[in-house]
Enzyme design. Sequence first.
Site, PDB file in Angstrom:
ATOM      1  N   SER A   1      -7.070  -3.812  14.059  1.00 13.06           N
ATOM      2  CA  SER A   1      -6.577  -3.159  15.273  1.00 13.06           C
ATOM      3  C   SER A   1      -7.687  -2.816  16.271  1.00 13.06           C
ATOM      4  O   SER A   1      -7.560  -3.080  17.461  1.00 13.06           O
ATOM      5  CB  SER A   1      -5.815  -1.896  14.879  1.00 13.06           C
ATOM      6  OG  SER A   1      -6.608  -1.048  14.071  1.00 13.06           O
TER       7      SER A   1
ATOM      8  N   CYS B   1      -3.678   6.522   0.235  1.00 12.64           N
ATOM      9  CA  CYS B   1      -3.234   5.224  -0.286  1.00 12.64           C
ATOM     10  C   CYS B   1      -2.729   5.301  -1.717  1.00 12.64           C
ATOM     11  O   CYS B   1      -2.502   4.265  -2.350  1.00 12.64           O
ATOM     12  CB  CYS B   1      -4.376   4.219  -0.207  1.00 12.64           C
ATOM     13  SG  CYS B   1      -5.009   4.027   1.469  1.00 12.64           S
TER      14      CYS B   1
ATOM     15  N   TYR C   1      -3.596  -9.736  15.833  1.00 16.62           N
ATOM     16  CA  TYR C   1      -2.561  -9.278  16.765  1.00 16.62           C
ATOM     17  C   TYR C   1      -2.475 -10.200  17.978  1.00 16.62           C
ATOM     18  O   TYR C   1      -1.562 -10.072  18.783  1.00 16.62           O
ATOM     19  CB  TYR C   1      -2.856  -7.828  17.183  1.00 16.62           C
ATOM     20  CG  TYR C   1      -2.903  -6.902  15.978  1.00 16.62           C
ATOM     21  CD1 TYR C   1      -1.725  -6.445  15.395  1.00 16.62           C
ATOM     22  CD2 TYR C   1      -4.116  -6.548  15.384  1.00 16.62           C
ATOM     23  CE1 TYR C   1      -1.758  -5.638  14.268  1.00 16.62           C
ATOM     24  CE2 TYR C   1      -4.156  -5.748  14.253  1.00 16.62           C
ATOM     25  CZ  TYR C   1      -2.983  -5.301  13.697  1.00 16.62           C
ATOM     26  OH  TYR C   1      -3.008  -4.528  12.575  1.00 16.62           O
TER      27      TYR C   1
ATOM     28  N   ARG D   1      -3.676   3.210  12.714  1.00 23.16           N
ATOM     29  CA  ARG D   1      -3.065   4.434  12.174  1.00 23.16           C
ATOM     30  C   ARG D   1      -2.057   5.022  13.150  1.00 23.16           C
ATOM     31  O   ARG D   1      -1.157   5.751  12.745  1.00 23.16           O
ATOM     32  CB  ARG D   1      -4.146   5.405  11.720  1.00 23.16           C
ATOM     33  CG  ARG D   1      -4.883   4.758  10.541  1.00 23.16           C
ATOM     34  CD  ARG D   1      -6.019   5.524   9.935  1.00 23.16           C
ATOM     35  NE  ARG D   1      -6.687   4.668   8.951  1.00 23.16           N
ATOM     36  CZ  ARG D   1      -7.866   4.907   8.430  1.00 23.16           C
ATOM     37  NH1 ARG D   1      -8.531   5.983   8.789  1.00 23.16           N
ATOM     38  NH2 ARG D   1      -8.385   4.076   7.542  1.00 23.16           N
TER      39      ARG D   1
ATOM     40  N   LYS E   1     -12.077  -7.768   5.379  1.00 17.88           N
ATOM     41  CA  LYS E   1     -11.536  -6.953   6.455  1.00 17.88           C
ATOM     42  C   LYS E   1     -12.438  -5.762   6.737  1.00 17.88           C
ATOM     43  O   LYS E   1     -12.843  -5.108   5.779  1.00 17.88           O
ATOM     44  CB  LYS E   1     -10.152  -6.472   6.003  1.00 17.88           C
ATOM     45  CG  LYS E   1      -9.469  -5.521   6.938  1.00 17.88           C
ATOM     46  CD  LYS E   1      -8.222  -4.989   6.292  1.00 17.88           C
ATOM     47  CE  LYS E   1      -7.666  -3.916   7.182  1.00 17.88           C
ATOM     48  NZ  LYS E   1      -6.584  -3.202   6.583  1.00 17.88           N
TER      49      LYS E   1
ATOM     50  N   LYS F   1     -12.467  -4.794   1.444  1.00 17.20           N
ATOM     51  CA  LYS F   1     -11.977  -3.985   2.551  1.00 17.20           C
ATOM     52  C   LYS F   1     -12.903  -2.794   2.737  1.00 17.20           C
ATOM     53  O   LYS F   1     -13.079  -1.986   1.825  1.00 17.20           O
ATOM     54  CB  LYS F   1     -10.552  -3.508   2.243  1.00 17.20           C
ATOM     55  CG  LYS F   1      -9.954  -2.651   3.337  1.00 17.20           C
ATOM     56  CD  LYS F   1      -8.481  -2.363   3.057  1.00 17.20           C
ATOM     57  CE  LYS F   1      -7.900  -1.414   4.076  1.00 17.20           C
ATOM     58  NZ  LYS F   1      -6.476  -1.124   3.787  1.00 17.20           N
TER      59      LYS F   1
ATOM     60  N   CYS G   1       0.863  -1.185   0.000  1.00 13.62           N
ATOM     61  CA  CYS G   1       0.000   0.000   0.000  1.00 13.62           C
ATOM     62  C   CYS G   1       0.895   1.228   0.000  1.00 13.62           C
ATOM     63  O   CYS G   1       2.105   1.128   0.181  1.00 13.62           O
ATOM     64  CB  CYS G   1      -0.926   0.020   1.211  1.00 13.62           C
ATOM     65  SG  CYS G   1      -2.263   1.253   1.075  1.00 13.62           S
TER      66      CYS G   1
ATOM     67  N   CYS H   1      -0.107   4.154   1.846  1.00 11.37           N
ATOM     68  CA  CYS H   1      -0.501   5.124   2.882  1.00 11.37           C
ATOM     69  C   CYS H   1       0.568   5.352   3.953  1.00 11.37           C
ATOM     70  O   CYS H   1       0.653   6.431   4.529  1.00 11.37           O
ATOM     71  CB  CYS H   1      -1.829   4.731   3.522  1.00 11.37           C
ATOM     72  SG  CYS H   1      -1.781   3.173   4.421  1.00 11.37           S
TER      73      CYS H   1
ATOM     74  N   GLU I   1     -16.468  -7.239  -5.717  1.00 10.73           N
ATOM     75  CA  GLU I   1     -15.044  -6.979  -5.446  1.00 10.73           C
ATOM     76  C   GLU I   1     -14.244  -8.284  -5.448  1.00 10.73           C
ATOM     77  O   GLU I   1     -13.176  -8.374  -6.051  1.00 10.73           O
ATOM     78  CB  GLU I   1     -14.869  -6.293  -4.082  1.00 10.73           C
ATOM     79  CG  GLU I   1     -15.025  -4.786  -4.100  1.00 10.73           C
ATOM     80  CD  GLU I   1     -13.857  -4.062  -4.779  1.00 10.73           C
ATOM     81  OE1 GLU I   1     -12.888  -4.713  -5.196  1.00 10.73           O
ATOM     82  OE2 GLU I   1     -13.935  -2.830  -4.913  1.00 10.73           O
TER      83      GLU I   1
ATOM     84  N   ARG J   1     -10.965   7.534   3.586  1.00 12.86           N
ATOM     85  CA  ARG J   1     -10.653   6.545   2.557  1.00 12.86           C
ATOM     86  C   ARG J   1     -11.901   6.045   1.816  1.00 12.86           C
ATOM     87  O   ARG J   1     -11.901   4.993   1.218  1.00 12.86           O
ATOM     88  CB  ARG J   1      -9.928   5.359   3.185  1.00 12.86           C
ATOM     89  CG  ARG J   1      -8.709   5.703   4.033  1.00 12.86           C
ATOM     90  CD  ARG J   1      -7.592   4.705   3.815  1.00 12.86           C
ATOM     91  NE  ARG J   1      -6.535   4.732   4.815  1.00 12.86           N
ATOM     92  CZ  ARG J   1      -5.596   5.665   4.930  1.00 12.86           C
ATOM     93  NH1 ARG J   1      -5.607   6.718   4.109  1.00 12.86           N
ATOM     94  NH2 ARG J   1      -4.660   5.569   5.852  1.00 12.86           N
TER      95      ARG J   1
HETATM   96  C1  PBG Z   1      -3.427  -0.031   4.638  1.00 10.69           C
HETATM   97  C2  PBG Z   1      -3.882  -0.902   5.747  1.00 10.69           C
HETATM   98  C3  PBG Z   1      -4.684  -0.532   6.826  1.00 10.69           C
HETATM   99  C4  PBG Z   1      -4.821  -1.671   7.631  1.00 10.69           C
HETATM  100  C5  PBG Z   1      -4.116  -2.699   7.014  1.00 10.69           C
HETATM  101  N1  PBG Z   1      -3.561  -2.202   5.832  1.00 10.69           N
HETATM  102  C6  PBG Z   1      -5.201   0.796   7.242  1.00 10.69           C
HETATM  103  C7  PBG Z   1      -6.187   1.506   6.452  1.00 10.69           C
HETATM  104  O1  PBG Z   1      -6.722   1.030   5.464  1.00 10.69           O
HETATM  105  O2  PBG Z   1      -6.438   2.633   6.846  1.00 10.69           O
HETATM  106  C8  PBG Z   1      -5.583  -1.739   8.907  1.00 10.69           C
HETATM  107  C9  PBG Z   1      -5.272  -2.880   9.791  1.00 10.69           C
HETATM  108  C10 PBG Z   1      -5.757  -2.744  11.179  1.00 10.69           C
HETATM  109  O3  PBG Z   1      -6.562  -1.862  11.528  1.00 10.69           O
HETATM  110  O4  PBG Z   1      -5.321  -3.563  12.002  1.00 10.69           O
HETATM  111  N2  PBG Z   1      -2.040  -0.150   4.433  1.00 10.69           N
END
Ligand code: PBG
Length: 328
Positions: free
Chosen positions: A275, A131, A314, A206, A249, A196, A121, A123, A234, A218
């Site tokens: 996260s 991104c 995690y 973040r 996700k 996603k 990615c 970002c 998708e 986003r």
């Molecule tokens: C983008 C990416 C994100 C996550 C994984 N890859 C962040 C986003 O899309 O803002 C989020 C993963 C998480 O929240 O644990 N590189």
Amino acid sequence: MATFPIKRLRRLRYNPVVRDMVRETQISKNDLIYPLFVVPGTNVKKEVRSMPGVYQMSIDVLVEECKEVEQLGIPAIILFGIPEHKDEMGSEAYNPEGIVQRAVREIKKNTSNLLVITDVCMCEYTSHGHCGILDGEKILNDKTVELLAKEALTHVQAGADIVAPSDMMDGRVLAIRKILDENGFIEIPILSYAVKYASGFYGPFRDAAESAPAFGDRRSHQMDIANALEALREAESDIEEGADIIMVKPAGAYLDIIWRVKEKFGMPTAAYQVSGEYSMIKAASKLGWIDEERVMIESLTAIKRAGADMILTYFAKDVAKYLDNKKK
Ligand code: PBG
């Protein structure tokens, strides 16, 4: 069909041994993919404010961590990089000497079987935290796709076993498949973040990846949380473009989507317990409001029951330790 009192569903629930025998879904170490964050410097191990137990690590520390992860029997990691310099073009993302590329080389040198997946990615690498490449406030899809393909290639050249594009640009799976094949990497799979959502559950990530967008959000590329049929479109387009594994996700609030995608395509399916899902469990358990281990296993079992073949989480190390203890 028998009915009560001949049929008593509780019969199989009295004895814990019987319960174990009839259990339909079990989490195993083979299901786990552990996300890791690499930062510049040496001897850095900095806990992420909003994610207790998750650290940003410099390459030297990360290598030791990977050895431990391998020792614990976790088959795979997914790597995120925070570069030294960010710019408008995210140029560190596709620098062959970038942070992820160097980290992958070191991990590969110092582990034997650990599968290294890299997140592809922009970002984390752009100064504006978006991104892709911007024209004003708009993300340029096709220009970004070119750079993502370059990024993926440099990851694989460094030794990555699987690449995982997470950007949600249209056409990036095909572009990555093409560039990998042209360079002889026909055997490297693509795990696409196919479905996603534009989710509030990414908040703590973040902090970990230092990738919050400087303005806006986003929603021009990630999916509307309300849509399920679009998720199937998708997934279908990524499969057509050559994705080998498709991901949904976040996971916990999207179990219906995991189920639908798995039922419809029967593809190897990954789910990302993101996260925010992790941090909510951590926070509530810190307050003494829930039993952390129990809810950890329950949340992951639900994700697997919904159809996920593998889970990015995690909690991976905690799960591996829990499974080891249970065996004793
Ligand atoms: C983008 C990416 C994100 C996550 C994984 N890859 C962040 C986003 O899309 O803002 C989020 C993963 C998480 O929240 O644990 N590189």
